[in-house]
Design a protein around this motif. Structure first.
Motif, PDB file in Angstrom:
ATOM      1  N   VAL A 106      94.273  67.918   4.712  1.00 19.49           N
ATOM      2  CA  VAL A 106      92.938  67.330   4.596  1.00 19.49           C
ATOM      3  C   VAL A 106      92.479  66.731   5.922  1.00 19.49           C
ATOM      4  O   VAL A 106      91.342  66.967   6.357  1.00 19.49           O
ATOM      5  N   ILE A 107      93.330  65.953   6.576  1.00 16.29           N
ATOM      6  CA  ILE A 107      92.914  65.274   7.808  1.00 16.29           C
ATOM      7  C   ILE A 107      92.511  66.273   8.897  1.00 16.29           C
ATOM      8  O   ILE A 107      91.416  66.168   9.475  1.00 16.29           O
ATOM      9  N   PRO A 219      79.389  58.940   3.949  1.00 14.17           N
ATOM     10  CA  PRO A 219      79.468  59.403   2.553  1.00 14.17           C
ATOM     11  C   PRO A 219      79.821  60.877   2.435  1.00 14.17           C
ATOM     12  O   PRO A 219      80.592  61.268   1.551  1.00 14.17           O
ATOM     13  N   ALA A 220      79.284  61.710   3.328  1.00 12.48           N
ATOM     14  CA  ALA A 220      79.611  63.138   3.278  1.00 12.48           C
ATOM     15  C   ALA A 220      81.062  63.375   3.657  1.00 12.48           C
ATOM     16  O   ALA A 220      81.731  64.237   3.078  1.00 12.48           O
ATOM     17  N   VAL A 221      81.565  62.625   4.636  1.00 13.23           N
ATOM     18  CA  VAL A 221      82.960  62.772   5.039  1.00 13.23           C
ATOM     19  C   VAL A 221      83.887  62.399   3.881  1.00 13.23           C
ATOM     20  O   VAL A 221      84.877  63.090   3.608  1.00 13.23           O
ATOM     21  N   THR A 225      86.382  64.915   1.849  1.00  9.45           N
ATOM     22  CA  THR A 225      87.789  64.520   1.853  1.00  9.45           C
ATOM     23  C   THR A 225      88.353  64.481   0.442  1.00  9.45           C
ATOM     24  O   THR A 225      89.431  65.027   0.171  1.00  9.45           O
ATOM     25  N   VAL A 226      87.619  63.847  -0.467  1.00  5.86           N
ATOM     26  CA  VAL A 226      88.086  63.763  -1.849  1.00  5.86           C
ATOM     27  C   VAL A 226      88.112  65.140  -2.498  1.00  5.86           C
ATOM     28  O   VAL A 226      89.059  65.489  -3.222  1.00  5.86           O
ATOM     29  N   LEU A 291      81.749  58.305  -2.486  1.00  8.15           N
ATOM     30  CA  LEU A 291      81.684  59.632  -3.096  1.00  8.15           C
ATOM     31  C   LEU A 291      80.380  59.819  -3.852  1.00  8.15           C
ATOM     32  O   LEU A 291      79.708  60.846  -3.712  1.00  8.15           O
ATOM     33  N   LEU A 292      79.981  58.841  -4.660  1.00  8.91           N
ATOM     34  CA  LEU A 292      78.727  58.944  -5.404  1.00  8.91           C
ATOM     35  C   LEU A 292      77.535  58.966  -4.463  1.00  8.91           C
ATOM     36  O   LEU A 292      76.549  59.679  -4.695  1.00  8.91           O
ATOM     37  N   SER A 293      77.602  58.203  -3.374  1.00  7.32           N
ATOM     38  CA  SER A 293      76.511  58.229  -2.395  1.00  7.32           C
ATOM     39  C   SER A 293      76.391  59.591  -1.741  1.00  7.32           C
ATOM     40  O   SER A 293      75.290  60.098  -1.523  1.00  7.32           O
TER      41      SER A 293
END
Length: 301
Positions: A106-107, A219-221, A225-226, A291-293
């Motif tokens: 992921v990183i 927020p997009a990052v 990531t999630v 994540l919601l943002s």
């Protein structure tokens, strides 16, 4: 000469306009409860909650009580013997392998995708950048199942078979296309004037990348990531094809072995499912706001 008093002119009342009728009708429509949507939401919530409830309560039951009691009844004598049994069956090793494979993929994938998205959006319009962007978009159309054999042959040629690196490298490759697409759309929404003002102040491209673009697209990052962490954590096909030793298994493959090992002991299998899901739940709780943002930012425009 007398003047006859006249009554004050009455203000003429204009008939209500058509726009006023429309506004009142739309207000009544908004105030009217949507029973169909509410009922659908309740049904969907029950569909999601009931299996989770059954998994959790069953994991605290003994094998004998599972077959003797109502499946949806809470355990009369809760026990953690199932969790102890799973942990003693090399579960920590499987958990560590999943953590290493997820973080190791992921990183690098998010970092490379963020820098590539910045170069595509803010870089000079060149043929190389257009080809690179098209290459990333083409990667979205290639499913993992269609590349299993080429990936297997490449891993064999590199001598990486039955290693965690064999899981990390293909996971990075499959995580980059979607991450670049999402991050480039967010970077494109950053006002150009902010970049121009920083450039006038003497900021370099690297400084604008990490001091301006990264905070505004956080927020997009977090979203990518999630999402990528979920995909890699729950991945089953790559560990099944590219690993063989028991000490290289990840949690999804370990769950498969638990199901075969404890085919009759259903509570033990469900206890392993709960332990596998806990890290993802913790990750969601930690990054829930970001994540919601990231998922809803486009709906407010």
């Amino acid at each position: 000469m007398t003047t006859v008093p006249t009554s004050a002119p009455q203000r003429a009342t204009a008939p209500p306009s058509e726009g006023g009728h429309r506004r009142r009708r739309s207000r009544r429509t908004r105030e009217r409860p949507n029973w169909v949507a509410g009922l659908t939401s309740v049904v969907w919530l029950a569909i999601v909650i009931v299996p989770i409830y059954w998994i959790v309560i069953t994991s605290f039951k003994t094998q004998s009580n599972y077959y003797a009691e109502n499946p949806f009844a809470p355990p009369g004598e809760p026990t953690i013997a199932n969790y102890r049994l799973v942990i003693e069956s090399d579960f920590p090793q499987y958990f560590l392998n999943s953590v290493i494979a997820t973080i190791g993929a992921v990183i690098p994938a998010v970092l490379v995708s963020f820098m590539a998205a910045y170069a595509i959006v803010r870089g000079r319009r060149s043929r190389l950048l257009r080809w690179t962007n098209s290459l990333f978009l083409m990667g979205l159309a290639i499913p993992l199942q269609a590349t299993v054999i080429p990936i297997y042959l490449i891993i064999i040629q590199l001598g990486l078979y039955d290693t965690l690196l064999a899981l990390i490298l293909p996971s990075i490759a499959f995580a980059i296309p979607l991450s670049v697409l999402v991050l480039s759309n967010f970077i494109r929404d950053v006002p150009k004037e902010l970049f121009d003002s920083m450039r006038i102040d003497g900021a370099t491209e690297r400084g604008m990348l990490w001091r301006l673009a990264f905070p505004l697209t956080r927020p997009a990052v977090v979203t990518v990531t999630v999402y990528n962490a979920l995909q890699i954590w729950n991945g089953f096909l790559l560990p099944l094809i590219l690993t063989q030793s028991p000490d290289k298994r990840t949690l999804p493959l370990a769950l498969w072995s638990f199901q075969g090992q404890y085919s009759i002991n259903v509570p033990a299998v469900l206890a392993s499912v709960v332990l596998t899901t806990l890290p993802i739940l913790i990750l969601y709780v930690v990054g829930r706001r970001q994540l919601l943002s990231g998922l809803t930012v486009g709906f407010g425009k």
